[in-house]
Design a protein around this motif. Structure first.
Motif, PDB file in Angstrom:
ATOM      1  N   ALA A   1       1.039   0.915  -4.891  1.00 37.69           N
ATOM      2  CA  ALA A   1      -0.084   1.126  -4.834  1.00 37.69           C
ATOM      3  C   ALA A   1      -0.162   1.931  -6.093  1.00 37.69           C
ATOM      4  O   ALA A   1      -1.072   2.739  -6.130  1.00 37.69           O
ATOM      5  CB  ALA A   1      -1.134   1.215  -3.142  1.00 37.69           C
ATOM      6  N   ALA A   2       0.999   3.035  -5.539  1.00 33.05           N
ATOM      7  CA  ALA A   2       0.515   4.427  -6.236  1.00 33.05           C
ATOM      8  C   ALA A   2       0.590   3.809  -7.926  1.00 33.05           C
ATOM      9  O   ALA A   2       0.159   5.137  -8.507  1.00 33.05           O
ATOM     10  CB  ALA A   2       2.290   5.276  -5.928  1.00 33.05           C
ATOM     11  N   CYS A   3       1.612   2.792  -7.853  1.00 31.51           N
ATOM     12  CA  CYS A   3       1.379   2.927 -10.059  1.00 31.51           C
ATOM     13  C   CYS A   3       0.030   1.537  -9.917  1.00 31.51           C
ATOM     14  O   CYS A   3      -0.660   1.228 -11.001  1.00 31.51           O
ATOM     15  CB  CYS A   3       2.973   2.336 -10.233  1.00 31.51           C
TER      16      CYS A   3
ATOM     17  N   SER B   1      -0.993   0.628   5.996  1.00 26.81           N
ATOM     18  CA  SER B   1      -0.735   1.275   4.594  1.00 26.81           C
ATOM     19  C   SER B   1      -1.654   3.212   4.554  1.00 26.81           C
ATOM     20  O   SER B   1      -2.273   2.966   5.548  1.00 26.81           O
ATOM     21  CB  SER B   1      -1.035   0.910   3.351  1.00 26.81           C
TER      22      SER B   1
ATOM     23  N   GLU C   1      -9.098   5.231  -4.627  1.00 25.40           N
ATOM     24  CA  GLU C   1      -9.585   5.412  -3.311  1.00 25.40           C
ATOM     25  C   GLU C   1      -9.118   7.181  -2.726  1.00 25.40           C
ATOM     26  O   GLU C   1      -8.840   7.931  -2.519  1.00 25.40           O
ATOM     27  CB  GLU C   1      -8.611   4.658  -2.434  1.00 25.40           C
TER      28      GLU C   1
ATOM     29  N   GLY D   1       0.790  -1.015   0.197  1.00 24.37           N
ATOM     30  CA  GLY D   1      -0.135   0.367   0.802  1.00 24.37           C
ATOM     31  C   GLY D   1       0.720   1.171   0.142  1.00 24.37           C
ATOM     32  O   GLY D   1       0.419   2.393  -0.147  1.00 24.37           O
TER      33      GLY D   1
ATOM     34  N   VAL E   1      -4.193  -0.331  -4.860  1.00 26.70           N
ATOM     35  CA  VAL E   1      -4.135  -1.119  -3.339  1.00 26.70           C
ATOM     36  C   VAL E   1      -3.823  -2.710  -3.325  1.00 26.70           C
ATOM     37  O   VAL E   1      -3.426  -3.614  -2.648  1.00 26.70           O
ATOM     38  CB  VAL E   1      -5.034   0.008  -2.471  1.00 26.70           C
TER      39      VAL E   1
ATOM     40  N   VAL F   1      -4.597   6.215 -11.013  1.00 28.30           N
ATOM     41  CA  VAL F   1      -4.152   4.725 -10.841  1.00 28.30           C
ATOM     42  C   VAL F   1      -4.682   4.306  -9.445  1.00 28.30           C
ATOM     43  O   VAL F   1      -4.652   3.205  -8.943  1.00 28.30           O
ATOM     44  CB  VAL F   1      -2.905   5.170 -10.008  1.00 28.30           C
ATOM     45  N   VAL F   2      -4.573   5.620  -8.565  1.00 30.30           N
ATOM     46  CA  VAL F   2      -5.888   4.602  -6.928  1.00 30.30           C
ATOM     47  C   VAL F   2      -7.046   5.561  -6.830  1.00 30.30           C
ATOM     48  O   VAL F   2      -7.201   6.519  -6.509  1.00 30.30           O
ATOM     49  CB  VAL F   2      -4.565   5.473  -5.782  1.00 30.30           C
TER      50      VAL F   2
ATOM     51  N   TYR G   1       9.416   7.026  -6.661  1.00 31.18           N
ATOM     52  CA  TYR G   1       8.585   6.720  -8.296  1.00 31.18           C
ATOM     53  C   TYR G   1       9.530   7.283  -9.196  1.00 31.18           C
ATOM     54  O   TYR G   1      10.414   8.239  -8.883  1.00 31.18           O
ATOM     55  CB  TYR G   1       7.249   7.181  -8.304  1.00 31.18           C
TER      56      TYR G   1
END
Ligand code: HEM
Ligand code: HEM
Ligand SMILES: [Ca+2]
Ligand SMILES: [Ca+2]
Ligand SMILES: [Cu+2]
Lengths: 293, 249, 547
Positions: free
Chosen positions: A122-124, C486, B135, A118, A127, B132-133, B118
């Motif tokens: 998760a950024a790419c 997280s 949430e 996470g 999640v 991408v996310v 990144y």
């Protein structure tokens, strides 16, 4: 000097002043307030003696306890490492085959992997690891570089197209932009690739174009993606016959891919994560796939 | 009797004003002035470099968009923060930050150590986060990639920074515009000078993925990529799990 | 308005307005390559509008000499109207940004509509627009009444009011365009900061001159607080905003302070903006409208002395509690923490003094929603200061810092204390200023009260919950000693609270709208009072200050 006046409710004297009708009582400061004042001051002064507090020109009082927030957290980190050492050592030393059947270690992988994934991946990859346009789905069966745990760990360690000396290199040439193929060829090879995963696409009308595309494919693409277009994990060339796509499997995106090329970039985690963390993540990624029906 | 004294004081407006000034000044003076005189307040870091013009421009965009409203840049000396984000922040790391951007609210994660985490493209994608996310509640910053960066007045910016103590050299100031262009245009003539002036570890890339223009996205990503990497001091004697980042490229 | 100015004052007003518009024009010209041009343009238009307004009334007859035997209330009336307008605007933005955190796509791909730019619009709008105008208006009222003296001239109150609102306007339009120094609660850029210094010095001089004309030799407590507010805010503002502009043609400037020193200066400012803007000023308000509305004498003069000097002294040390566990040296953190704890004594002493003043008036609290506004404000003041001292304790702050708990604390203070005391004071002040029997509708005051109270509670409870959940999730460890969640996990857990907060805020906003309507109707549609109160300055010799 002032006329004495008492408030009928409280019985206290007023101060004798009056501001547009407002008056004040001369009530003494309640005992409770003074006690409260003393307590907080005693606390504060004690604290000053114990802790670093008062500046003295070029230095400051260090306090009797001689504490320092940095020393404290560093000690905590050392203690934490010691607390984790028993299982960290095992994860570091054991091979993936040994860890996979070990329920205790795998439950740690699950919980720790969830957080590490996470916060780092998760950024790419999202999640849940399912990726999105431009980033591969890590829960499916389609792998660029190989889906066994060792290979995943290696991919994480060196990254793809990074500055890491051992980085994996994935280069999908830009056939159209660099003039390797002309527009017609790009369109036809794209149509061919599209038809591989969409057999219905091929009709009597476009069969010629697709055939031409197949020719182009065999000369220009097969070197990496294989004559059967099932990809080649040595060069990170994806399988083009299945339903899993990084950049997208619609005709237009395929044309874009062939025209402009692709140069995916997956960071290296060699310096940011410890060896054990990389192993945990590789196992965690593995488990994501297992869970998928 | 203090009370009698107060009755006198409250009859003199000027006296009252002076008393307020006197009483209110003590705290600030005692807490602020020694931060300039106690040497250990700001650690030694000989390898500390200044922001390149492009990074500085990116920092100004970070400020302009109000990223600091959601992101802190301060890893506190707490175990969970060091384990999540990396070594705790040192004062020296923001030595050249006018103003500092430590932040006061973490709607999003801390960014003090995001530099190098990144790839550039990954970073620019984060700026339209829900692709991408899903949430995420971070705004999408699509316009940054559309706007070209204003670079002509960067020499003035560097000069103003020098006036308040950031050690920019005459040469850096003169070449600020060219350097900003060069850092985002690998392969151009101006590119190599940037490394010469700001150190071999300076990243020269097409930060937004397009080499032909210098956009606001280039500047912002260049800034994000240097966060936590102006000096290795924080990695040195801390028990953090990480090792100092290797020079990139 | 213009008709109440003397010819001389009209002339001065014209000159000042013209100067302002010329400055605006000059800024627009030198900054034509920059966003500064837009700001210069705003200044110019503002100045021209003032020129126009003054010119229109320029040849109206001089005000009669009789004016000198009454208080000068026109600027107060305008201040109240401005405060209510800012309240509705800035709280609408508050509801918007609260919604943005739950539904982030509401930005329409526009920079100005993104969270990072709108947030300072909200904070500046509520604190400076709403709070500041309310403070200026009530301080003008309080200082005249408690001094039994008219303000010394007719022009400077207008200059303060208009100049201050120009500052707010520049600040907020600036943030929308992306002009900001990023210093919380001091985001406005250098030219606006300089302008505020000019306005503020005028305000201070005006205040002191009025006090100098007082008829009661002793200065009343409310004025102590207002003076501390004006003075200390000036000191804080100047020190924190020292900056070097990139050039005179750039809106952008660089703060002279850097790194750790900047952090300390910023939070010395930030915390004391809370102390002297959001606390001292409003305590001044409390010390006037509470005894007036409750018709009770202040419980204890001696307690007032203790709390006033305690607040003035201790608050200034507490700023470093915003920097616990950071790269700020630990000795400063110790000072910040211990002084915050000691600060609780004078804070609660003020709250206690106010509540004990209500002894003998509790039946009024029950029946009168206006007095209830004031009473509940005091309760929230006590609650917020307790919470503040608690949050300032290092281990507590390690959990709360960076989380919504801080935001909960802020709004317990901002909604529960600041906004409620303003509404309570306005409901007391409006009928008396406009010489009405009562507010247009007592029922609407009651409705407003409950909307505000419920809104505040929903807001604050949502943020307490979310903040504590967030703080705990960040530091939860599994049995094996690894982090359990997280960051995104904690974010997902926030959504229900973000929605609840937006709802609470909406209730509060509706209350403010109801309040504005009620004030409007009081002015427009409520009959003049038949009672003849004597609300005029005391004539006779001016008592020499110090005498
Ligand atoms: C309608 C009512 C209101 C709503 C919905 C609202 C909403 C918000 C939101 C969403 C934030 C941002 C929090 C974050 O970054 O997570 C905020 C910040 C803030 N608001 Fe409000 N607000 C309201 C009223 C007020 C009032 C009346 C005041 C002051 C008088 C105020 C003062 C502040 C301050 C000082 C902050 C910054 C807090 C910090 O930096 O920790 N708000 N508000
Ligand atoms: C005894 C009195 C008070 C003390 C000791 C105190 C202490 C604190 C502490 C410890 C924080 C959190 C800092 C952090 O972790 O970032 C804070 C934040 C804040 N408090 Fe208070 N507080 C007090 C009273 C008040 C009052 C009456 C208000 C009125 C509105 C208020 C408004 C704020 C604001 C706006 C912030 C947010 C600052 C920011 O981060 O942007 N406080 N306070
Ligand atoms: Ca804040
Ligand atoms: Ca400012
Ligand atoms: Cu504070």
């Amino acid at each position: 000097m002032e006329v004495e006046e008492r408030d009928p409710v409280s019985g206290h004297r007023t101060t004798g002043h009056e501001w547009n009708g407002i008056k004040e009582l001369d009530t003494p400061v309640p005992r409770g307030v003074l006690i409260f004042l003393v307590i907080t001051h005693v606390f504060a002064v004690t604290w000053w003696f114990l802790m670093p507090t008062w500046p003295l020109g070029t230095t400051y009082t260090k306090g009797l306890l001689d504490v320092d927030q940095r020393a404290i957290v560093e000690q905590q980190l050392v203690d934490a490492a010691a607390e984790r050492a028993p299982w960290i050592d095992r994860i570091e030393r054991a091979s993936f085959e040994e860890i996979l059947p070990n329920e205790m270690l795998m439950s740690i992988v699950q919980s720790s992997g969830h957080q590490l994934f996470g916060d780092n991946c998760a950024a790419c990859h999202g999640v849940d690891g399912r990726g999105s346009a431009n980033y591969p789905d890590l829960t499916d069966d389609d792998w660029l570089w190989g889906g066994d745990v060792e290979t995943v760990a290696e991919t994480m360690r060196v990254g793809v197209n990074t500055e890491h000396p051992e980085s994996r290199v994935a280069q999908m040439p830009s056939f159209g932009r660099d003039g390797l193929l002309n527009r017609e060829q790009v369109n036809s090879v794209a149509a061919y690739v599209y038809s591989l995963s969409n057999p219905d696409y091929s009709t009597s009308e476009n069969i010629d174009e697709i055939e031409a595309g197949r020719e182009v494919f065999l000369t220009s693409c097969a070197a990496c993606h294989g004559a059967n277009a099932r990809g080649n994990q040595d060069v990170g060339a994806p399988n083009l016959t299945d339903a899993y796509w990084i950049y997208g499997g619609d005709l237009q995106t395929i044309v874009t891919t062939v025209h402009g090329g692709r140069h995916g970039h997956m960071p290296t985690w060699d310096e940011r994560l410890t060896n054990a963390e990389i192993k945990i993540l590789a196992l965690y990624v593995h488990s994501l796939r297992v869970e998928k029906p | 009797m203090p009370e009698l004294f107060h009755r006198k004081l409250e009859r003199s407006a000027i006296g009252f004003v002076l008393a307020i000034i006197a009483v209110a000044s003590v705290g600030g003076i005692v807490e602020i002035a020694p931060l300039f005189t106690i040497d250990e307040t700001v650690e030694e870091a000989p390898d500390m470099r200044v922001y390149t013009p492009l990074e500085l421009a990116g920092r100004n965009i970070y400020i302009r968009e109000g990223c600091y409203a959601c992101h802190s840049q301060m890893v506190r000396t707490l175990r969970d923060e060091v384990e999540r984000y990396g070594p705790y922040s040192l004062a020296v790391e923001s030595k050249y930050d006018h103003p500092m951007l430590w932040g006061s609210k973490r709607t999003g994660p801390d960014l003090a150590r995001v530099g190098g985490k990144y790839s550039d493209f990954g970073m620019s994608r984060i700026l339209s986060p829900r692709e991408v996310v899903p949430e995420s509640n971070m705004p999408a910053y699509r316009w940054l990639a559309r706007n070209s960066l204003k670079i002509e007045d960067l020499p003035l910016h560097l000069e103003a920074q020098r006036a308040i103590g950031v050690p920019y050299s005459e040469e850096m100031i003169e070449n600020a515009t060219r350097d900003a262009y060069g850092q985002a245009s690998p392969g151009s003539d101006s590119a190599s000078n940037v490394k010469e002036r700001y150190g071999a570890e300076t990243q020269v890339r097409a930060f937004d993925g397009v080499a032909t223009n210098v956009t606001e996205m280039d500047a912002l990503v260049a800034y994000l990529q240097v966060l936590g990497r102006l000096t290795d001091a924080a990695f040195e004697d801390t028990a953090a799990p990480e090792e100092p980042p290797e020079p990139i490229e | 308005m213009v008709s109440t100015l003397t010819t001389n004052e009209r002339l001065f007003a014209l000159i000042i307005s013209a100067l302002v518009s010329i400055c605006g024009l000059a800024l627009a010209a030198v900054g034509r390559q920059d966003l500064l041009a837009a700001q210069g343009f705003i200044i110019m238009v503002f100045g021209l509008a003032c020129v126009f307004a003054v010119a229109q009334g320029f040849y109206e007859p001089e005000p009669s000499k009789e004016r000198l035997s009454s208080y000068y209330d026109d600027p107060i009336k305008v201040g109240i109207a401005l405060a209510m307008a800012w309240a509705v605007f800035a709280m609408f933005i508050g509801v918007w940004i609260a919604t943005l955190l739950a539904y982030p796509e509401l930005t329409f791909d526009q920079g100005w509509a993104s969270f990072g730019r709108l947030r300072p619009v909200h904070t500046t709008g509520v604190i400076f627009g709403f709070g500041g105008n309310a403070l200026i208006a009530t301080s003008f009222h309080v200082v005249q009444r408690t001094s039994r003296a008219r303000m010394p001239d007719q022009l400077s109150p207008w200059f303060v009011l208009a100049g201050y609102n120009l500052f707010c306007l520049l600040a907020i339009t600036g943030y929308l365009m992306g002009i900001t120094q990023s210093k919380e609660y001091a985001e406005a850029e250098w030219y606006a900061d300089i302008w505020l210094v000019i306005v503020w010095v005028t305000y201070f001089i005006l205040y002191i001159r009025t006090i100098a004309r007082r008829k009661e030799p002793h200065i009343y407590v409310a004025n102590w607080y207002f003076m501390a507010f004006i003075l200390v805010v000036a000191i804080l503002h100047i020190v924190n905003n020292l900056a070097i502009p990139v050039s005179l043609g750039h809106a952008k400037s660089y703060t002279v302070w850097s790194g750790v020193q900047d952090a300390m200066v910023q939070w010395w400012y930030g915390h004391n903006a809370v102390a002297f803007f959001l606390t001292a000023g409003f305590l001044g308000m409390l010390y006037y409208y509470l005894p007036v509305r409750a018709q009770r004498p202040i419980f204890s003069y001696r307690l007032s002395i203790l709390s006033f000097w305690g607040i003035t002294f201790f608050y200034m040390w507490a700023g470093s509690h915003h920097l616990h566990y950071t790269a700020l040296p630990q000795w400063v953190q110790t000072l910040g923490m211990t002084f915050s704890v000691m600060l609780l004594v004078p804070s609660w002493a003020s709250a206690g003094n106010a509540l004990l003043t209500l002894n003998g008036a509790w039946h009024r609290v029950r029946d009168d929603a206006t007095l209830r506004f004031i009473m509940v404000a005091v309760v929230f003041y006590g609650l917020t200061t307790f919470e503040g001292s608690f949050l300032a304790i290092r281990p507590v702050n390690s959990l709360s810092h960076y989380t919504d708990w801080t935001v909960g604390h802020v709004h317990a203070g901002a909604l529960g204390w600041v906004a409620l005391i303003i509404f309570g004071s306005f409901y007391t002040l409006v009928p008396s200023l406009w010489k009405r029997e009562h507010m247009y509708s007592a029922l609407l005051v009651e409705v407003h009260f409950w909307l505000a109270l419920v809104g505040t509670l929903v807001y604050v409870f949502a943020m307490w919950n979310s903040g504590i959940v967030q703080g705990l999730m960040w530091r939860t460890y599994t049995e094996e000693g690894t982090l359990a969640y997280s960051f995104v996990d904690s974010l997902v857990a926030m959504y229900p609270y973000y929605i609840a907060r937006a709802f609470g805020g909406l209730l509060f906003l509706l209350g403010a709208i109801v309040g504005s309507y009620n004030i409007w109707m009081t002015i427009r549609a409520t009959p003049l009072t038949s009672r003849r109160e004597i609300d005029v300055p005391q004539s006779g010799a001016v008592v020499v200050p110090g005498e």
